[in-house]
Design a protein around this motif. Structure first.
Motif, short mmCIF file in Angstrom:
data_model
loop_
_atom_site.label_atom_id
_atom_site.label_comp_id
_atom_site.label_asym_id
_atom_site.label_seq_id
_atom_site.Cartn_x
_atom_site.Cartn_y
_atom_site.Cartn_z
N GLY A 188 -29.25 -8.82 -16.70
CA GLY A 188 -30.48 -8.05 -16.89
C GLY A 188 -31.64 -8.93 -17.30
N THR A 189 -31.39 -9.93 -18.14
CA THR A 189 -32.46 -10.86 -18.50
C THR A 189 -32.91 -11.67 -17.28
N VAL A 190 -31.95 -12.00 -16.41
CA VAL A 190 -32.32 -12.69 -15.18
C VAL A 190 -33.19 -11.80 -14.31
N LEU A 191 -32.81 -10.53 -14.18
CA LEU A 191 -33.61 -9.60 -13.39
C LEU A 191 -34.99 -9.40 -13.99
N GLY A 192 -35.06 -9.24 -15.31
CA GLY A 192 -36.36 -9.08 -15.95
C GLY A 192 -37.27 -10.27 -15.72
N ASN A 377 -38.46 -21.42 -12.79
CA ASN A 377 -37.19 -21.89 -12.25
C ASN A 377 -36.25 -22.37 -13.35
N ILE A 378 -36.80 -23.06 -14.35
CA ILE A 378 -35.98 -23.53 -15.47
C ILE A 378 -35.42 -22.36 -16.25
N LEU A 379 -36.25 -21.33 -16.45
CA LEU A 379 -35.79 -20.15 -17.17
C LEU A 379 -34.68 -19.43 -16.40
N LEU A 380 -34.82 -19.35 -15.09
CA LEU A 380 -33.78 -18.72 -14.28
C LEU A 380 -32.47 -19.51 -14.35
N VAL A 381 -32.56 -20.84 -14.42
CA VAL A 381 -31.35 -21.66 -14.55
C VAL A 381 -30.64 -21.35 -15.86
N ILE A 382 -31.40 -21.19 -16.94
CA ILE A 382 -30.79 -20.84 -18.23
C ILE A 382 -30.04 -19.52 -18.13
N MET A 383 -30.69 -18.50 -17.58
CA MET A 383 -30.08 -17.18 -17.52
C MET A 383 -28.91 -17.13 -16.54
N LEU A 384 -29.02 -17.83 -15.42
CA LEU A 384 -27.91 -17.86 -14.47
C LEU A 384 -26.71 -18.60 -15.06
N SER A 385 -26.97 -19.68 -15.78
CA SER A 385 -25.89 -20.41 -16.45
C SER A 385 -25.19 -19.52 -17.46
N TYR A 431 -33.43 -29.71 -16.55
CA TYR A 431 -32.52 -28.76 -15.92
C TYR A 431 -31.11 -28.87 -16.52
N ILE A 432 -30.68 -30.08 -16.88
CA ILE A 432 -29.38 -30.24 -17.52
C ILE A 432 -29.37 -29.53 -18.87
N VAL A 433 -30.45 -29.70 -19.63
CA VAL A 433 -30.57 -29.02 -20.92
C VAL A 433 -30.59 -27.51 -20.71
N ALA A 434 -31.22 -27.05 -19.64
CA ALA A 434 -31.26 -25.61 -19.36
C ALA A 434 -29.86 -25.06 -19.11
N VAL A 435 -29.04 -25.80 -18.37
CA VAL A 435 -27.67 -25.36 -18.12
C VAL A 435 -26.88 -25.31 -19.43
N ALA A 436 -27.01 -26.35 -20.26
CA ALA A 436 -26.30 -26.38 -21.55
C ALA A 436 -26.77 -25.25 -22.46
N ALA A 437 -28.07 -25.01 -22.48
CA ALA A 437 -28.60 -23.92 -23.30
C ALA A 437 -28.07 -22.58 -22.82
N GLY A 438 -27.95 -22.41 -21.51
CA GLY A 438 -27.41 -21.16 -20.98
C GLY A 438 -25.97 -20.92 -21.40
N ILE A 439 -25.18 -22.00 -21.47
CA ILE A 439 -23.79 -21.86 -21.91
C ILE A 439 -23.73 -21.36 -23.35
#
Length: 574
Positions: A188-192, A377-385, A431-439
């Motif tokens: 839902g956060t990704v959709l928003g 795009n970075i925000l979407l990577v966080i939420m998708l991760s 982008y690597i930090v975004a993936v780690a933050a998403g986890i």
């Protein structure tokens, strides 16, 4: 007589065997009935999307909307945001109080709140993103509808959160349903983010170019080279390019009449496109309303799926009567429960850490890292991760325990938060930090809602005579979560204001960049460490959780045996 007595005893024994045999098999049948289907879990999970979708859109875009689209004074915009967040926090315990007073209906105790609040919440949400054609009263307009929406969405989210305890009595089923819910909420956060960002992102938002920055860094540039979508300062235009012709100006900005008269007096007013900015502002307002309409439609759809696909089970709440419980007595008991206080205190600091990161991430990417066009795009990577790793954390907590999952899930964010501010700016590293933050965000999303039912079960064992306080547990956790959100917003706004933040600026002073680094790295790291330290005091580990589960099952079997004995007493006497 003896034979008759023996026959009577034999008859009673046969009758008892016929009555007791089903009771012995009853727990197994009940366990089978309480297993939730995948469809039920999905319908339950979908109900978590409206709160996250609207919250994400408001969190990331409302401040920009009030300043750049509604064109409110920053002081009044701050009042709207602060009062709205404060009121949002207050409504959670209030709604929890009224829910505890709600009698049982044929739709359940919680579901009517969800059903009847939905249409009014959608209407108020849409009106937040509407610019009224009034010269005065805009501040009151946004303040009223923002607070109204927060109240109505609380009437949806608090009973929905408490619904976890009413869909099944099995911990494994509740944990599984919570994992489904967290996956959908992160989605839902990704959709928003995607809906609001992509629709609004189609229209260029102007920014104000600092005269000092422009004169120093671009004094030799010709007007034909200026392509930044910003409102150019009269000082910059008059000093750096007084000889440029107006025909070469392609920047979507408001040209100053002073500049027109002084630097290009020979240009005719017909050559100056003075309506370009107003046209883009109208398009921007329309884009926000379109995004609000799409998100509002999703809100209604999710509410319908939840109300149709999920049934609130009265027996799961273990209510023996329709008499409302004492809210204040229950509140006192809940707040004196040590496991609950330690849990919400730990998550208070870890949630504050990630909310500071969330609230300032856009500014950090835009000004400190210089990735203005990459932020979405970075925000979407966080939420998708986060979305993709929710199933992993569900498996991890069932395999190694929930308390272990807290440390394994949240700790890895610390080195990456340090890395992003110490290394030179690099898009790949970001982008690597975004993936780690998403986890870590996935673990932060999942674990509180998975651990709260364990605290409620522990409370039931210590206070078996006190029932019906589930809404208090969940509403006050939501209250503290929103309280941290308000605190993070206040800290960020005040810190940036003291650092000299330029509203709608295309660039910021160096002090602002240092402050942003503190807000997205140093402060979150310190808060995460403090939260993990508090989690070490949390008493419900995996061994304790299994003991509580077995004790609750024994109590339920004893209660079922007592009820069966009561049912067989009259036939035996007869």
């Amino acid at each position: 007589m003896a034979g008759g007595g023996g026959a009577e005893r034999a008859g009673v024994a046969v009758a008892a065997a016929g009555l007791l045999a089903p009771s012995r098999r009853q727990p197994r049948r009940r366990e089978c009935r309480e297993r939730l289907s995948v469809c039920s879990k999905l319908c339950y999970a979908v109900g978590g999307a409206p709160y996250q979708t609207t919250g994400c859109a408001l969190g990331f875009f409302l401040q920009i909307y009030l300043l750049d689209v509604a064109q409110l004074d920053p002081f009044y915009a701050s009042i709207i945001l602060f009062v709205g967040r404060a009121w949002d926090a207050i409504t959670d315990p209030l709604v929890g109080f009224f829910i505890s007073k709600t009698p049982w209906t044929r739709f359940g105790r919680l579901m009517p709140w969800i059903i009847f609040s939905t249409p009014f919440a959608v209407i108020s949400y849409f009106l937040i993103w509407f610019v009224p054609d009034i010269s005065r009263g805009q501040v009151l307009w946004y303040l009223v509808f923002y607070c109204l929406f927060q109240t109505l969405v609380t009437c949806f989210h608090v009973p929905y959160s408490a619904l976890t305890m009413f869909i099944s009595r099995e911990q494994s089923e509740r944990d599984s349903a919570t994992a489904y819910r967290m996956t959908v909420e992160v989605l839902g956060t990704v959709l928003g983010t995607a809906i609001q960002g992509q629709i609004v992102g189609q229209v260029v938002t102007p920014c104000i170019q600092s005269p000092l920055f422009a004169s120093e860094s671009n004094s030799s540039a010709s007007m034909g080279d200026v392509v930044t979508p910003c409102i150019q300062s009269p000082v910059f235009l008059s000093e750096s390019n007084a000889s440029a012709s107006m025909d070469n100006v392609v920047t979507p900005c408001i040209q100053s009449p002073i500049f027109i008269s002084e630097s290009n007096a020979s240009a005719s007013m017909g050559d100056v496109n003075m309506t370009h900015y107003s046209g883009s502002l109208t398009d921007m307002r329309n884009a926000y309303m379109v995004a609000a309409g799409v998100i509002g439609g999703l809100y209604i759809l999710c509410a319908i799926i939840l109300s149709v696909g999920v049934r609130e089970k009265r027996e799961s709440s273990e209510l023996q009567s329709d008499e409302p419980v004492s809210f204040f007595r229950g509140l006192k008991l809940v707040m004196n429960h040590g496991a609950y206080i330690k849990l919400i205190t730990g998550f208070l600091f870890t949630s504050l850490a990630f909310m500071l990161l969330e609230g300032n991430f856009a500014l950090f990417c835009t000004y400190t890292l210089g990735f203005r066009n990459e932020f979405q795009n970075i925000l979407l990577v966080i939420m998708l991760s986060a979305t993709l790793t929710i199933p992993f954390w569900q498996w991890f907590l069932t395999r190694y325990g929930k308390k272990t999952a807290v440390y394994a899930g949240i700790t890895p964010a610390i080195p990456f938060l340090i890395l992003v501010v110490t290394l030179p700016r690099n898009l790949i590293v970001t982008y690597i930090v975004a993936v780690a933050a998403g986890i870590s965000v996935a673990a932060t999303f999942l674990l509180p809602w998975s651990m709260l039912p364990d605290v409620v079960d522990d409370f039931k064992l210590q206070h078996p005579e006190s029932r019906g306080h589930e809404a208090i547990f969940f509403s006050f956790y939501v209250f503290f979560t929103k309280f941290t959100s308000g605190v993070s917003l206040g800290i960020s706004t005040l810190s940036l204001d003291f650092a000299g933040y330029q509203t709608r600026g295309c660039s910021q002073p160096n002090e602002v960049n240092i402050t942003l680094k503190m807000l997205v790295s140093a402060a979150p790291v310190g808060l995460i460490l403090l939260g993990l330290l508090l989690f070490s005091l949390y008493p419900i580990n995996e061994e304790k959780r299994m003991e509580n589960k077995k004790a609750l099952q024994d109590l339920r079997e004893e209660s079922n045996s007592s009820s069966e004995s009561d049912n067989t007493e009259l036939p035996s006497v007869v």
